[in-house]
Write a protein that holds these residues in place. Structure first.
Motif, PDB file in Angstrom:
ATOM      1  N   MET A   1     166.700 -54.350  74.373  1.00  0.00           N
ATOM      2  CA  MET A   1     167.251 -55.593  73.854  1.00  0.00           C
ATOM      3  C   MET A   1     167.842 -55.363  72.473  1.00  0.00           C
ATOM      4  SD  MET A   1     165.256 -59.138  73.503  1.00  0.00           S
ATOM      5  CE  MET A   1     165.456 -60.105  72.058  1.00  0.00           C
ATOM      6  N   MET A   2     169.082 -55.792  72.264  1.00  0.00           N
ATOM      7  CA  MET A   2     169.728 -55.612  70.977  1.00  0.00           C
ATOM      8  C   MET A   2     169.298 -56.727  70.035  1.00  0.00           C
ATOM      9  SD  MET A   2     173.560 -54.343  71.929  1.00  0.00           S
ATOM     10  CE  MET A   2     174.149 -55.967  72.271  1.00  0.00           C
ATOM     11  N   SER A   3     169.023 -56.358  68.788  1.00  0.00           N
ATOM     12  CA  SER A   3     168.699 -57.375  67.804  1.00  0.00           C
ATOM     13  C   SER A   3     169.982 -57.885  67.177  1.00  0.00           C
ATOM     14  CB  SER A   3     167.758 -56.812  66.743  1.00  0.00           C
ATOM     15  OG  SER A   3     168.377 -55.762  66.047  1.00  0.00           O
ATOM     16  N   SER A   4     169.931 -59.100  66.658  1.00  0.00           N
ATOM     17  CA  SER A   4     171.089 -59.668  65.990  1.00  0.00           C
ATOM     18  C   SER A   4     170.617 -60.366  64.730  1.00  0.00           C
ATOM     19  CB  SER A   4     171.828 -60.631  66.917  1.00  0.00           C
ATOM     20  OG  SER A   4     170.970 -61.676  67.303  1.00  0.00           O
ATOM     21  N   ILE A   5     171.552 -60.668  63.854  1.00  0.00           N
ATOM     22  CA  ILE A   5     171.184 -61.199  62.551  1.00  0.00           C
ATOM     23  C   ILE A   5     172.147 -62.296  62.131  1.00  0.00           C
ATOM     24  CG2 ILE A   5     172.501 -59.511  61.228  1.00  0.00           C
ATOM     25  CD1 ILE A   5     170.028 -59.367  59.360  1.00  0.00           C
ATOM     26  N   ASP A  43     179.915 -46.665  72.913  1.00  0.00           N
ATOM     27  CA  ASP A  43     179.064 -46.843  74.086  1.00  0.00           C
ATOM     28  C   ASP A  43     177.575 -46.856  73.716  1.00  0.00           C
ATOM     29  OD1 ASP A  43     178.838 -44.193  73.396  1.00  0.00           O
ATOM     30  OD2 ASP A  43     179.304 -43.408  75.382  1.00  0.00           O
ATOM     31  N   ARG A  44     177.278 -46.848  72.426  1.00  0.00           N
ATOM     32  CA  ARG A  44     175.890 -46.885  71.946  1.00  0.00           C
ATOM     33  C   ARG A  44     175.561 -48.281  71.422  1.00  0.00           C
ATOM     34  NH1 ARG A  44     175.538 -41.224  68.516  1.00  0.00           N
ATOM     35  NH2 ARG A  44     176.435 -39.928  70.151  1.00  0.00           N
ATOM     36  N   PRO A  45     174.434 -48.850  71.831  1.00  0.00           N
ATOM     37  CA  PRO A  45     174.059 -50.186  71.350  1.00  0.00           C
ATOM     38  C   PRO A  45     173.915 -50.223  69.826  1.00  0.00           C
ATOM     39  CG  PRO A  45     172.620 -49.488  73.137  1.00  0.00           C
ATOM     40  CD  PRO A  45     173.457 -48.303  72.758  1.00  0.00           C
ATOM     41  N   GLN A  46     174.400 -51.291  69.227  1.00  0.00           N
ATOM     42  CA  GLN A  46     174.263 -51.540  67.796  1.00  0.00           C
ATOM     43  C   GLN A  46     174.899 -50.457  66.928  1.00  0.00           C
ATOM     44  OE1 GLN A  46     169.850 -52.741  68.474  1.00  0.00           O
ATOM     45  NE2 GLN A  46     170.485 -53.590  66.500  1.00  0.00           N
ATOM     46  N   THR A  47     175.882 -49.750  67.486  1.00  0.00           N
ATOM     47  CA  THR A  47     176.539 -48.656  66.773  1.00  0.00           C
ATOM     48  C   THR A  47     178.043 -48.866  66.801  1.00  0.00           C
ATOM     49  OG1 THR A  47     174.763 -47.134  67.369  1.00  0.00           O
ATOM     50  CG2 THR A  47     176.849 -46.140  66.705  1.00  0.00           C
ATOM     51  N   SER A  79     174.898 -47.244  62.636  1.00  0.00           N
ATOM     52  CA  SER A  79     174.078 -48.198  63.385  1.00  0.00           C
ATOM     53  C   SER A  79     173.502 -49.245  62.456  1.00  0.00           C
ATOM     54  CB  SER A  79     172.940 -47.471  64.103  1.00  0.00           C
ATOM     55  OG  SER A  79     173.465 -46.585  65.055  1.00  0.00           O
ATOM     56  N   GLY A  80     173.319 -50.439  62.979  1.00  0.00           N
ATOM     57  CA  GLY A  80     172.724 -51.528  62.224  1.00  0.00           C
ATOM     58  C   GLY A  80     172.431 -52.689  63.149  1.00  0.00           C
ATOM     59  N   ILE A  99     183.022 -54.817  66.675  1.00  0.00           N
ATOM     60  CA  ILE A  99     181.893 -55.684  66.344  1.00  0.00           C
ATOM     61  C   ILE A  99     181.579 -55.474  64.869  1.00  0.00           C
ATOM     62  CG2 ILE A  99     180.836 -55.747  68.646  1.00  0.00           C
ATOM     63  CD1 ILE A  99     178.761 -53.696  67.622  1.00  0.00           C
ATOM     64  N   ALA A 100     180.696 -56.305  64.346  1.00  0.00           N
ATOM     65  CA  ALA A 100     180.239 -56.158  62.964  1.00  0.00           C
ATOM     66  C   ALA A 100     178.734 -55.963  62.973  1.00  0.00           C
ATOM     67  CB  ALA A 100     180.611 -57.377  62.138  1.00  0.00           C
ATOM     68  N   ILE A 101     178.276 -55.071  62.103  1.00  0.00           N
ATOM     69  CA  ILE A 101     176.843 -54.838  61.952  1.00  0.00           C
ATOM     70  C   ILE A 101     176.446 -55.081  60.497  1.00  0.00           C
ATOM     71  CG2 ILE A 101     176.668 -53.210  63.877  1.00  0.00           C
ATOM     72  CD1 ILE A 101     176.631 -50.949  61.745  1.00  0.00           C
TER      73      ILE A 101
END
Length: 116
Positions: A1-5, A43-47, A79-80, A99-101
């Motif tokens: 599960m990806m975290s979000s902020i 293709d990497r989550p949160q990256t 990553s973030g 996307i933005a991290i």
């Protein structure tokens, strides 16, 4: 599960490294202890992937509080936590291929620094 902020707006844009006048971009968040980094999807989550030149806009004596992976072709993988705040996303107007991290603002510590 990806975290979000979530993050308060407005974000302060400190730099961009683009050939078309758009993105990737670097922002300072509301509390000034976090960077928001807008970059290309991977293709990497949160990256995300960003050009080396974008890091030239970091505030003096700071760094991204995240490990960077050099791709070998002029970009880094970073990553973030994924930015999920609707108002911040509206401000950024992120294209579909990005996307933005959010990452902490780290304090640069150099091995050759003279102790204070």
């Amino acid at each position: 599960m990806m975290s979000s902020i979530r993050i308060r707006t407005p974000l302060l844009e400190v730099g961009t490294d683009t050939k078309q006048g758009g993105s990737p971009k670097l922002f300072i968040a509301d509390d000034e202890r976090r960077y928001v980094v807008q970059g290309w999807l991977t293709d990497r989550p949160q990256t995300i992937e960003v050009p080396h030149g974008l890091l030239g806009y970091l505030e003096p004596d700071t760094c991204l509080g995240s490990l960077l992976h050099d791709t070998g072709h002029g970009t880094f993988l970073v990553s973030g936590e994924i930015l999920s705040d609707r108002e911040a996303l509206e401000q950024l107007q992120i294209p579909a291929h990005e996307i933005a991290i959010v990452v902490a603002i780290g304090d640069q510590r150099r091995p050759d620094a003279v102790p204070a």
